[in-house]
Design a protein around this motif. Sequence first.
Motif, short mmCIF file in Angstrom:
data_model
loop_
_atom_site.label_atom_id
_atom_site.label_comp_id
_atom_site.label_asym_id
_atom_site.label_seq_id
_atom_site.Cartn_x
_atom_site.Cartn_y
_atom_site.Cartn_z
N ALA A 82 8.14 1.90 13.38
CA ALA A 82 9.45 1.27 13.22
C ALA A 82 10.14 1.61 11.90
N GLU A 83 9.44 2.30 11.01
CA GLU A 83 10.02 2.64 9.71
C GLU A 83 9.86 4.14 9.50
N ASN A 84 10.96 4.86 9.68
CA ASN A 84 10.93 6.32 9.77
C ASN A 84 10.37 7.02 8.55
N CYS A 85 10.50 6.44 7.38
CA CYS A 85 10.08 7.12 6.16
C CYS A 85 8.83 6.49 5.53
N THR A 86 8.16 5.64 6.27
CA THR A 86 6.95 4.99 5.75
C THR A 86 5.71 5.72 6.25
N PRO A 87 4.89 6.26 5.35
CA PRO A 87 3.67 6.95 5.78
C PRO A 87 2.60 5.96 6.21
N THR A 88 1.92 6.28 7.29
CA THR A 88 0.82 5.44 7.80
C THR A 88 -0.33 6.34 8.24
N TRP A 89 -1.48 5.73 8.41
CA TRP A 89 -2.61 6.43 9.00
C TRP A 89 -2.55 6.21 10.51
N GLY A 90 -2.06 7.23 11.24
CA GLY A 90 -2.03 7.18 12.69
C GLY A 90 -1.21 6.05 13.27
N THR A 91 -0.23 5.54 12.55
CA THR A 91 0.62 4.38 12.88
C THR A 91 -0.17 3.08 12.88
N ALA A 92 -1.49 3.14 12.65
CA ALA A 92 -2.31 1.93 12.73
C ALA A 92 -2.37 1.17 11.42
N TYR A 93 -2.32 1.89 10.29
CA TYR A 93 -2.44 1.25 8.98
C TYR A 93 -1.48 1.90 7.99
N THR A 94 -0.78 1.07 7.23
CA THR A 94 -0.12 1.60 6.05
C THR A 94 -1.21 1.95 5.04
N MET A 95 -0.84 2.60 3.95
CA MET A 95 -1.85 2.95 2.95
C MET A 95 -2.47 1.69 2.35
N ALA A 138 15.69 12.64 -0.10
CA ALA A 138 15.03 12.01 -1.23
C ALA A 138 13.90 11.09 -0.75
N GLU A 139 14.15 10.31 0.29
CA GLU A 139 13.12 9.42 0.81
C GLU A 139 11.94 10.21 1.38
N LEU A 140 12.24 11.36 1.99
CA LEU A 140 11.19 12.19 2.57
C LEU A 140 10.26 12.74 1.48
N VAL A 141 10.84 13.27 0.42
CA VAL A 141 10.03 13.77 -0.70
C VAL A 141 9.20 12.64 -1.30
N ALA A 142 9.82 11.48 -1.46
CA ALA A 142 9.11 10.33 -2.04
C ALA A 142 7.95 9.90 -1.15
N ALA A 143 8.12 9.98 0.16
CA ALA A 143 7.05 9.59 1.08
C ALA A 143 5.84 10.52 0.94
N TYR A 144 6.09 11.82 0.94
CA TYR A 144 4.99 12.78 0.75
C TYR A 144 4.31 12.55 -0.60
N ASP A 145 5.14 12.40 -1.64
CA ASP A 145 4.61 12.25 -2.99
C ASP A 145 3.75 11.00 -3.13
#
Length: 531
Positions: A82-95, A138-145
Amino acid sequence: MSTATHRLSFWRLVMAAVVAIAVAAGGLFAYQAWASTQADPAPDPWFAAYVDVTATPSYEFEAATKDSGKEVMLSFIVAATAENCTPTWGTAYTMDEAAVSLDLDRRIARLQQQGGDVAVSFGGLLNNELSTTCTDPAELVAAYDSVLERYASTTIDLDIEGANLSDTAAGERRAAAMATLQQARRSAGDDLAVWLTLPAATFGLTEDGTTAVAQMLDAGVDIAGVNIMTMNFGQSLAEGETSGAASIRSLQETHRQLGILYDNAGIELTDATIWTKLGATPMIGQNDIAAEVFTMKDAAALNEFALEKGTGRMSMWSLNRDITCGPNYADTERVSDSCSGVAQGDLFFADVLADGFEGHVASSAKTITTEEPVNPDGFVDDPATSPYAIWQEDASYLAGTKVVWHRNVYQAKWWTRDELPDNPVLNSWETPWTLVGPVLEGETPVEVPTLPSGTYPSWDGTAVYEEGDRVLFSGVPYEAKWWTQGDSPAAFSSDPDGTPWVPLTTEEIKALVSSGETGQAANLATAETDG
């Protein structure tokens, strides 16, 4: 994607000029210019197997007791549902959730305390890779970083497949983000290696795969390498071909494609350097396609080939699966997340594949690609040191004919004329030539098999010959394809289709000798003739 058949790139034209100067001046100036720009030696190749972080039962990568498990590729970071720029592990867990529910941060720290290391893989087949859904640069770079910072990783692995790979707009965003992130990190004195992990067939990368590589190069990303998924080959697998042989063929074709992609980007690299920019990731044991099984013999064959060529990386899918299935797992043709589906005995795929890969992920990440203008000597073909005839633009070549071009041996797959053997086409089916390998030091022209005088009549320009008649021309036996008079067999070398004569093959001559038809021993060369 195709390339105009005879168009030479700017860099090839420059090289042609350099070669001319080198020949005129004894080659000294050109050699000095080439030798002064060679890259530093590549770092030792490394092994890091994938670990599926969210698979159950959880794999204890932090408890590694062997060197083959000390460095791992954690997978997969994807965009939240549901949050396009939020990185997760397999959509199951945020970091943050993974740190609590999976103790992931603590387990990574434990591995690093023991001298191990982790890299992070983004994407995979089942979910959206960050660039697919996050459209704000900018959000994409921040997500990877944020992921790299969280796990202190110097290497980013982009596992791009399925819909993520076919989305060219996402590919452009991904490439731009990697260029920005890499430049920022290197400017700050930090390392960042960017690997692309892409699906491949036995013919190499798909068109979407070559596009992904080109996007990265066009954006200015210094790609550490392309890691191909040597698995699930499907219809591209030849009848009776093993998974190991198919993996090797896939690497060879991808090496050719990668060289062309760098050439198209105006970056000159040697073949040896291109090999350091390749990696392989087999799916150990049972593959998703029921008929395909990657065995221990396949692992040993792939490892031997990769070490011989100097590939920069070896991985596998996955450490979770590197064990024989238990007796309760009856259907081994159904892929399991926690066992390989084959009887491994006391062996582990990780140990076999990692053998000889002594490098480390972090040290490899320090490598910065340096352009390497090709040695001009490699473009000069000398008939005296070439095993086969040098390719000519106005000559015709039958299927099976071997030629020399730019110090390499090529073999025709079908009849061809006016087609450059090293024409930079990305797909192997676009060229009639197959690269066999380099001209070896000390080689001389292959001796053409001859028969003793009197075996057949010598060719006579005034005589009439019917289909099937045989003659000797300079000791070489020829057979008439149709009625002829006055047509010299010498024309075969430049116009094999137009001439009525075809030389006998080595096998046919050997058969004549063994049957006693020649009346005496023939002068047979050991190498095969063309045609």
